[in-house]
Scaffold this motif. Structure first.
Motif, short mmCIF file in Angstrom:
data_model
loop_
_atom_site.label_atom_id
_atom_site.label_comp_id
_atom_site.label_asym_id
_atom_site.label_seq_id
_atom_site.Cartn_x
_atom_site.Cartn_y
_atom_site.Cartn_z
N GLY A 1 0.94 17.47 -41.36
CA GLY A 1 2.46 15.76 -40.84
C GLY A 1 3.40 15.87 -42.18
N GLY A 2 4.06 15.12 -41.99
CA GLY A 2 5.42 15.34 -42.50
C GLY A 2 6.15 16.29 -42.98
N ASP A 3 7.21 16.12 -43.26
CA ASP A 3 8.37 16.73 -44.07
C ASP A 3 7.82 17.67 -45.56
OD1 ASP A 3 10.10 18.37 -44.73
OD2 ASP A 3 11.68 17.32 -43.66
N HIS A 4 7.64 19.01 -45.63
CA HIS A 4 7.65 19.03 -47.33
C HIS A 4 8.13 19.93 -47.82
CE1 HIS A 4 4.36 16.11 -47.60
NE2 HIS A 4 3.77 16.42 -45.95
N GLN A 5 8.54 20.17 -46.83
CA GLN A 5 9.63 21.68 -47.27
C GLN A 5 10.24 22.21 -48.66
OE1 GLN A 5 12.35 22.95 -44.91
NE2 GLN A 5 13.40 24.40 -45.11
N GLY A 6 10.60 20.48 -49.19
CA GLY A 6 11.77 20.82 -50.64
C GLY A 6 10.40 20.60 -51.61
N ASP A 7 8.97 20.80 -50.93
CA ASP A 7 7.64 20.80 -51.55
C ASP A 7 7.40 21.43 -52.18
OD1 ASP A 7 7.72 17.56 -52.09
OD2 ASP A 7 6.89 17.31 -50.22
N GLY A 8 7.98 22.88 -51.74
CA GLY A 8 6.92 24.19 -52.41
C GLY A 8 6.25 24.27 -51.22
N PHE A 9 6.62 23.93 -50.08
CA PHE A 9 5.40 24.65 -49.03
C PHE A 9 6.27 24.55 -47.63
CE2 PHE A 9 3.25 21.08 -50.93
CZ PHE A 9 1.94 21.38 -50.81
N HIS A 10 5.78 25.69 -46.61
CA HIS A 10 6.56 26.92 -45.66
C HIS A 10 5.82 26.38 -44.34
CE1 HIS A 10 8.05 29.44 -48.90
NE2 HIS A 10 6.54 29.02 -49.02
N LEU A 11 6.39 25.33 -43.71
CA LEU A 11 6.44 25.49 -42.02
C LEU A 11 5.12 25.80 -41.48
CD1 LEU A 11 6.20 23.65 -39.90
CD2 LEU A 11 7.93 24.00 -39.15
N ARG A 12 3.96 26.10 -41.58
CA ARG A 12 3.40 27.01 -40.59
C ARG A 12 2.79 26.38 -39.19
NH1 ARG A 12 0.00 30.76 -43.30
NH2 ARG A 12 0.52 30.99 -40.99
N GLY A 13 3.74 26.00 -37.88
CA GLY A 13 3.27 25.81 -37.33
C GLY A 13 2.85 24.10 -36.88
N GLY A 14 1.51 23.70 -37.09
CA GLY A 14 0.56 22.95 -37.08
C GLY A 14 -0.36 22.51 -36.02
N TYR A 15 -0.91 20.72 -36.04
CA TYR A 15 -1.72 20.43 -34.55
C TYR A 15 -0.46 20.13 -33.17
CZ TYR A 15 -4.61 17.56 -31.98
OH TYR A 15 -5.32 16.91 -30.90
N THR A 16 -0.94 20.75 -32.14
CA THR A 16 -0.16 20.85 -30.78
C THR A 16 -0.91 19.77 -30.23
OG1 THR A 16 1.40 21.70 -31.50
CG2 THR A 16 1.47 20.97 -29.14
N LEU A 17 -0.90 18.86 -29.42
CA LEU A 17 -2.13 18.15 -28.24
C LEU A 17 -1.49 17.72 -26.84
CD1 LEU A 17 -5.04 16.66 -27.00
CD2 LEU A 17 -4.03 14.10 -27.52
N MET A 18 -1.78 18.62 -26.39
CA MET A 18 -0.85 18.99 -24.60
C MET A 18 -1.72 18.79 -23.67
SD MET A 18 0.91 22.68 -25.82
CE MET A 18 2.14 22.12 -24.49
N ARG A 19 -1.18 17.83 -22.82
CA ARG A 19 -2.03 17.48 -21.57
C ARG A 19 -1.13 18.16 -20.12
NH1 ARG A 19 -3.14 12.00 -24.14
NH2 ARG A 19 -5.06 12.26 -24.97
N GLY A 20 -1.74 18.02 -19.13
CA GLY A 20 -0.77 18.32 -17.70
C GLY A 20 -2.09 18.87 -16.81
N GLN A 21 -0.97 18.38 -15.72
CA GLN A 21 -1.26 18.64 -14.29
C GLN A 21 -1.91 19.35 -13.55
OE1 GLN A 21 -4.25 16.13 -12.34
NE2 GLN A 21 -3.86 14.54 -14.30
N VAL A 22 -3.26 20.35 -13.63
CA VAL A 22 -2.65 21.06 -12.55
C VAL A 22 -2.50 21.32 -11.28
CG1 VAL A 22 -4.08 23.74 -12.46
CG2 VAL A 22 -3.94 22.26 -15.19
N THR A 23 -1.66 21.84 -10.81
CA THR A 23 -2.08 21.45 -9.27
C THR A 23 -2.47 23.37 -8.17
OG1 THR A 23 0.47 22.02 -8.71
CG2 THR A 23 -0.01 19.34 -9.41
#
Length: 205
Positions: A45-67
Motif C-alpha cells: 500500500g501507499g505511494d513510495h516511489q519517492g522513497d527509492g522503491f519500485h512498483l511491483r504490482g501489489g495485492y488485488t482482491l477480485m470478485r464476480g458472477q460466472v453465468t
C-alpha cells in the motif's frame, strides 16, 4: 510491524504495511530490514516511489458472477502428484512480488484442486481452486512464459471447474495487463493495494 521470510526466488525478505498512515518514517523500516539480514523490503500500500522503491504490482482482491463458464481446455488439467505440485508451485511464482518460497515438504490440502497448464510436455502454470469456497488463488506462470493469454487459460480452467455462481480470487504481484484480462473475463476489482520493493544494502559487520 515488520516480518521476515524467503521470497519465491530465494532471497531473505522483510515485509510490512505502508507506514504512511502512522507517520513512521520509511527509513526506520529500511534500517530494521537491513538489521534483520533482508536483501529486499516489500511494502503493502501507499505511494513510495519517492522513497527509492519500485512498483511491483501489489495485492488485488477480485470478485464476480460466472453465468456461462468457459469451455474446458485440454491444456489445463488437474495435477495430483505431490512431487509435481511442489516443483510447479515453486517455479510458477518465482521472482513475483508477494510470493514466498514454498516449503520443500509442502503437502497439498485435499480441499484444494491444483490445476496445471501443460504446453509441449512441460508444466508452465499452476492455479489452486477451492470448490467449496468458490475461491481461486491467483494463477502463476513460469518465467519466460508469462503472457496474459496463459494466465487467462488458467483462470478459464478454474471458472470452468467452479461452474455458474459467485467467485472470489486473490492475486499478488500481477501486472496490470493480467488484471485487465481478468476483468474482461467477468471479475471486478474489490480491493487493490500497491506493492513496493526496495533492494537493500548488505548488513554491515
Amino acid at each position: 510491524m515488520i516480518t521476515f521470510g524467503v521470497s519465491s526466488d530465494g532471497d531473505r525478505i522483510a515485509e510490512a504495511d505502508s507506514p504512511a498512515p502512522t507517520g513512521v518514517p520509511v527509513t526506520a523500516l529500511v534500517e530494521a530490514a537491513v538489521a534483520g539480514g533482508a536483501r529486499r523490503l516489500w511494502l503493502h500500500g501507499g505511494d513510495h516511489q519517492g522513497d527509492g522503491f519500485h512498483l511491483r504490482g501489489g495485492y488485488t482482491l477480485m470478485r464476480g458472477q460466472v453465468t456461462q463458464p468457459p469451455s474446458p481446455l485440454p491444456e489445463v488439467v488437474e495435477i495430483t502428484d505431490t512431487a509435481t505440485i511442489r516443483q510447479v508451485f515453486a517455479d510458477c511464482y518465482r521472482g513475483q512480488w508477494g510470493h514466498h518460497q514454498p516449503r520443500a515438504d509442502y503437502l497439498p490440502d485435499p480441499a484444494w484442486i491444483h490445476l496445471g497448464l501443460r504446453v509441449a510436455d512441460m508444466w508452465i502454470g499452476l492455479c489452486r481452486v477451492h470448490r467449496q469456497r468458490r475461491y481461486v488463488d491467483g494463477p502463476g506462470i513460469v518465467p519466460g512464459h508469462r503472457d496474459v493469454d496463459r494466465y487467462a487459460q488458467l483462470l478459464g480452467g478454474a471458472l470452468c471447474l467452479l461452474g455458474p455462481g459467485s467467485v472470489e480470487m486473490e492475486s499478488w504481484g500481477d501486472e496490470p495487463a493480467v488484471l485487465d484480462r481478468y476483468q474482461q473475463m467477468g471479475l471486478q476489482v474489490v480491493t487493490h493495494d500497491a506493492g513496493w520493493e526496495c533492494r537493500l544494502p548488505p548488513q554491515e559487520t
